[in-house]
Design a protein around this motif. Sequence first.
Motif, PDB file in Angstrom:
ATOM      1  N   ALA A 124       0.635  -1.204  -0.131  1.00 19.61           N
ATOM      2  CA  ALA A 124       0.486  -0.236  -0.189  1.00 19.61           C
ATOM      3  C   ALA A 124       1.135   1.367  -0.287  1.00 19.61           C
ATOM      4  CB  ALA A 124      -0.792   0.260   1.096  1.00 19.61           C
ATOM      5  N   LEU A 125       1.608   1.769   0.495  1.00 16.67           N
ATOM      6  CA  LEU A 125       2.642   2.464   0.511  1.00 16.67           C
ATOM      7  C   LEU A 125       3.279   3.012  -0.837  1.00 16.67           C
ATOM      8  CD1 LEU A 125       4.017   4.346   1.637  1.00 16.67           C
ATOM      9  CD2 LEU A 125       6.163   3.022   2.923  1.00 16.67           C
ATOM     10  N   GLU A 126       3.843   1.411  -1.154  1.00 15.77           N
ATOM     11  CA  GLU A 126       3.995   1.834  -2.468  1.00 15.77           C
ATOM     12  C   GLU A 126       3.614   1.953  -3.614  1.00 15.77           C
ATOM     13  OE1 GLU A 126       6.901   2.280  -5.945  1.00 15.77           O
ATOM     14  OE2 GLU A 126       7.573   1.916  -3.401  1.00 15.77           O
ATOM     15  N   GLN A 127       2.050   1.044  -3.630  1.00 11.18           N
ATOM     16  CA  GLN A 127       1.013   2.433  -4.072  1.00 11.18           C
ATOM     17  C   GLN A 127       1.008   3.893  -3.904  1.00 11.18           C
ATOM     18  OE1 GLN A 127      -0.838   0.352  -6.944  1.00 11.18           O
ATOM     19  NE2 GLN A 127      -1.100   2.532  -7.343  1.00 11.18           N
ATOM     20  N   PHE A 128       1.097   4.287  -3.201  1.00 10.50           N
ATOM     21  CA  PHE A 128       0.859   5.524  -2.439  1.00 10.50           C
ATOM     22  C   PHE A 128       2.102   5.931  -3.282  1.00 10.50           C
ATOM     23  CE2 PHE A 128      -0.164   8.627   1.043  1.00 10.50           C
ATOM     24  CZ  PHE A 128      -0.768   9.653  -0.437  1.00 10.50           C
ATOM     25  N   ARG A 129       2.985   5.694  -3.057  1.00 11.50           N
ATOM     26  CA  ARG A 129       3.773   6.253  -3.456  1.00 11.50           C
ATOM     27  C   ARG A 129       4.475   6.896  -5.161  1.00 11.50           C
ATOM     28  NH1 ARG A 129       9.387   6.189  -1.425  1.00 11.50           N
ATOM     29  NH2 ARG A 129       8.789   4.180  -0.174  1.00 11.50           N
ATOM     30  N   GLN A 130       3.611   5.188  -5.819  1.00  9.27           N
ATOM     31  CA  GLN A 130       3.709   5.756  -7.242  1.00  9.27           C
ATOM     32  C   GLN A 130       2.109   6.523  -7.434  1.00  9.27           C
ATOM     33  OE1 GLN A 130       2.749   1.783  -9.298  1.00  9.27           O
ATOM     34  NE2 GLN A 130       4.179   1.014  -7.410  1.00  9.27           N
ATOM     35  N   VAL A 131       1.557   7.032  -6.689  1.00 10.54           N
ATOM     36  CA  VAL A 131       0.267   8.094  -6.977  1.00 10.54           C
ATOM     37  C   VAL A 131       0.258   9.615  -6.875  1.00 10.54           C
ATOM     38  CG1 VAL A 131      -1.843   8.591  -5.867  1.00 10.54           C
ATOM     39  CG2 VAL A 131      -1.681   6.803  -5.716  1.00 10.54           C
ATOM     40  N   VAL A 132       1.852   9.181  -5.426  1.00 10.64           N
ATOM     41  CA  VAL A 132       2.876  10.851  -5.703  1.00 10.64           C
ATOM     42  C   VAL A 132       3.341  11.686  -6.399  1.00 10.64           C
ATOM     43  CG1 VAL A 132       1.692  10.837  -3.199  1.00 10.64           C
ATOM     44  CG2 VAL A 132       4.225  10.092  -3.310  1.00 10.64           C
ATOM     45  N   ASN A 133       4.068  10.205  -7.898  1.00  5.91           N
ATOM     46  CA  ASN A 133       4.830  10.201  -8.479  1.00  5.91           C
ATOM     47  C   ASN A 133       4.505  10.545  -9.533  1.00  5.91           C
ATOM     48  OD1 ASN A 133       6.966  10.725  -6.660  1.00  5.91           O
ATOM     49  ND2 ASN A 133       7.896   8.390  -6.046  1.00  5.91           N
ATOM     50  N   PHE A 134       2.663  10.646  -9.789  1.00  6.45           N
ATOM     51  CA  PHE A 134       2.462  10.323 -11.099  1.00  6.45           C
ATOM     52  C   PHE A 134       2.643  11.241 -11.506  1.00  6.45           C
ATOM     53  CE2 PHE A 134      -1.599  10.928 -13.737  1.00  6.45           C
ATOM     54  CZ  PHE A 134      -1.606  10.208 -13.989  1.00  6.45           C
ATOM     55  N   GLY A 190       1.383  11.547 -15.382  1.00 12.63           N
ATOM     56  CA  GLY A 190       0.839  11.730 -16.801  1.00 12.63           C
ATOM     57  C   GLY A 190       0.408   9.749 -16.822  1.00 12.63           C
ATOM     58  N   GLY A 191      -0.682   9.985 -17.616  1.00  8.78           N
ATOM     59  CA  GLY A 191      -1.473   8.505 -18.038  1.00  8.78           C
ATOM     60  C   GLY A 191      -2.860   9.038 -17.356  1.00  8.78           C
ATOM     61  N   GLU A 192      -3.860   7.637 -16.629  1.00  9.34           N
ATOM     62  CA  GLU A 192      -5.016   7.320 -16.717  1.00  9.34           C
ATOM     63  C   GLU A 192      -5.057   7.330 -14.681  1.00  9.34           C
ATOM     64  OE1 GLU A 192      -8.560   7.689 -16.906  1.00  9.34           O
ATOM     65  OE2 GLU A 192      -7.889   7.672 -18.621  1.00  9.34           O
ATOM     66  N   LEU A 193      -5.568   8.704 -14.272  1.00  7.21           N
ATOM     67  CA  LEU A 193      -5.538   8.541 -13.107  1.00  7.21           C
ATOM     68  C   LEU A 193      -6.615   7.927 -12.770  1.00  7.21           C
ATOM     69  CD1 LEU A 193      -5.517  12.602 -12.577  1.00  7.21           C
ATOM     70  CD2 LEU A 193      -4.120  10.910 -11.470  1.00  7.21           C
ATOM     71  N   GLU A 194      -7.334   7.396 -13.416  1.00  7.25           N
ATOM     72  CA  GLU A 194      -8.804   6.008 -13.066  1.00  7.25           C
ATOM     73  C   GLU A 194      -7.802   5.525 -12.032  1.00  7.25           C
ATOM     74  OE1 GLU A 194     -12.682   5.243 -11.416  1.00  7.25           O
ATOM     75  OE2 GLU A 194     -12.073   6.454 -11.926  1.00  7.25           O
ATOM     76  N   SER A 195      -7.381   4.701 -13.254  1.00  4.12           N
ATOM     77  CA  SER A 195      -6.084   3.678 -13.238  1.00  4.12           C
ATOM     78  C   SER A 195      -5.467   3.334 -11.613  1.00  4.12           C
ATOM     79  CB  SER A 195      -5.492   2.970 -14.500  1.00  4.12           C
ATOM     80  OG  SER A 195      -4.573   1.848 -14.076  1.00  4.12           O
ATOM     81  N   VAL A 196      -4.876   4.700 -11.382  1.00  4.04           N
ATOM     82  CA  VAL A 196      -3.795   4.755 -10.675  1.00  4.04           C
ATOM     83  C   VAL A 196      -4.735   4.806  -9.325  1.00  4.04           C
ATOM     84  CG1 VAL A 196      -2.621   6.791  -9.262  1.00  4.04           C
ATOM     85  CG2 VAL A 196      -2.518   6.449 -11.357  1.00  4.04           C
ATOM     86  N   HIS A 253     -12.592  11.201  -5.412  1.00  6.39           N
ATOM     87  CA  HIS A 253     -13.295  12.695  -5.897  1.00  6.39           C
ATOM     88  C   HIS A 253     -12.353  13.386  -6.439  1.00  6.39           C
ATOM     89  CE1 HIS A 253     -17.061  10.251  -3.871  1.00  6.39           C
ATOM     90  NE2 HIS A 253     -16.024  10.315  -3.182  1.00  6.39           N
ATOM     91  N   ASN A 254     -11.665  13.280  -6.342  1.00  5.69           N
ATOM     92  CA  ASN A 254     -10.318  14.492  -6.999  1.00  5.69           C
ATOM     93  C   ASN A 254      -9.503  14.034  -8.179  1.00  5.69           C
ATOM     94  OD1 ASN A 254     -11.136  16.812  -5.368  1.00  5.69           O
ATOM     95  ND2 ASN A 254     -11.250  15.421  -4.058  1.00  5.69           N
ATOM     96  N   LEU A 255      -9.913  13.602  -9.348  1.00  4.79           N
ATOM     97  CA  LEU A 255      -8.979  12.657  -9.846  1.00  4.79           C
ATOM     98  C   LEU A 255      -8.687  13.238 -11.210  1.00  4.79           C
ATOM     99  CD1 LEU A 255     -11.189   9.709 -11.059  1.00  4.79           C
ATOM    100  CD2 LEU A 255      -8.932  10.071  -9.420  1.00  4.79           C
ATOM    101  N   ASN A 256      -7.186  14.843 -10.742  1.00  6.74           N
ATOM    102  CA  ASN A 256      -6.763  15.402 -11.618  1.00  6.74           C
ATOM    103  C   ASN A 256      -5.355  15.523 -10.604  1.00  6.74           C
ATOM    104  OD1 ASN A 256      -7.197  17.737  -9.117  1.00  6.74           O
ATOM    105  ND2 ASN A 256      -9.187  17.741  -9.752  1.00  6.74           N
ATOM    106  N   ALA A 257      -4.851  16.655 -11.312  1.00  2.79           N
ATOM    107  CA  ALA A 257      -2.858  16.761 -10.686  1.00  2.79           C
ATOM    108  C   ALA A 257      -3.210  17.719 -10.174  1.00  2.79           C
ATOM    109  CB  ALA A 257      -2.216  17.419 -12.273  1.00  2.79           C
ATOM    110  N   ARG A 258      -4.227  18.763  -9.721  1.00  2.75           N
ATOM    111  CA  ARG A 258      -4.139  19.066  -8.183  1.00  2.75           C
ATOM    112  C   ARG A 258      -3.696  18.329  -7.164  1.00  2.75           C
ATOM    113  NH1 ARG A 258      -8.085  24.571  -7.241  1.00  2.75           N
ATOM    114  NH2 ARG A 258      -7.566  25.038  -5.086  1.00  2.75           N
ATOM    115  N   ALA A 259      -5.031  17.315  -7.196  1.00  9.35           N
ATOM    116  CA  ALA A 259      -5.862  15.875  -5.656  1.00  9.35           C
ATOM    117  C   ALA A 259      -4.437  15.308  -5.789  1.00  9.35           C
ATOM    118  CB  ALA A 259      -6.230  15.077  -6.726  1.00  9.35           C
TER     119      ALA A 259
END
Length: 214
Positions: A59-69, A71-77, A170-176
């Motif tokens: 879960a920590l690694e997945q969260f790390r990938q989120v904050v390092n996102f 580009g791509g499909e945010l829904e998949s993330v 609820h905030n699938l955008n770069a700002r989130a």
Amino acid sequence: MKRLVLAGVLTLPLVLSGCQSAYYSAMEQVGIHKRDILVDRVEDTRSAQDDAQEEFTSALEQFRQVVNFEGGELESVYNDMQSAYDDSEAAATSVSDNIRQVEEVAEALFDEWQDELEQYSSQKLRRQSAQTLKETQARYNALHTRLKGAESKMQPVLSALKDNTLFLKHNLNARAIGSLKGEFGGIKRDIDRLLAEMQRSIEASDQFIKEMKQ
């Protein structure tokens, strides 16, 4: 109707207790005593904690990938993050359920042991058994403290993961993503502490199992 419901609630612990007593009796008839069951349940709890360590690390690694996102499909993330949270929650529930099972058989074992001290005719053997009981309870109490310590650190981590997962949902955008970056450090610190506490608990379980099998 309310009286019937209340009666059912009040008698449920007695029913469950009776079921456990029947289970212990049946196991003893085939040579498996409460001491053996306690060791088995501690082993199961140790395995559950191993699994939980893996899930929280994931879960920590997945969260790390989120904050390092980048580009791509945010829904998949988001879906991956939600899945990681769900797996962590299930693993935490398994740990807690196993701890309850350990507590249950430990209480039954020590109550029975204490009661049976009165059945000795030999004072010497009674004292020896009482001393062994005291030592076993002390070892169990030390283990239980470790188990509960690790368990208590799971829920705050789960709550933080859930909050951030919901926010992303609820905030699938770069700002989130930018907002979540500020949360990562605190969650990493809490998960690192949780993993360390779980490792101490696992080591305590290994020691308890070793001593009980001697």
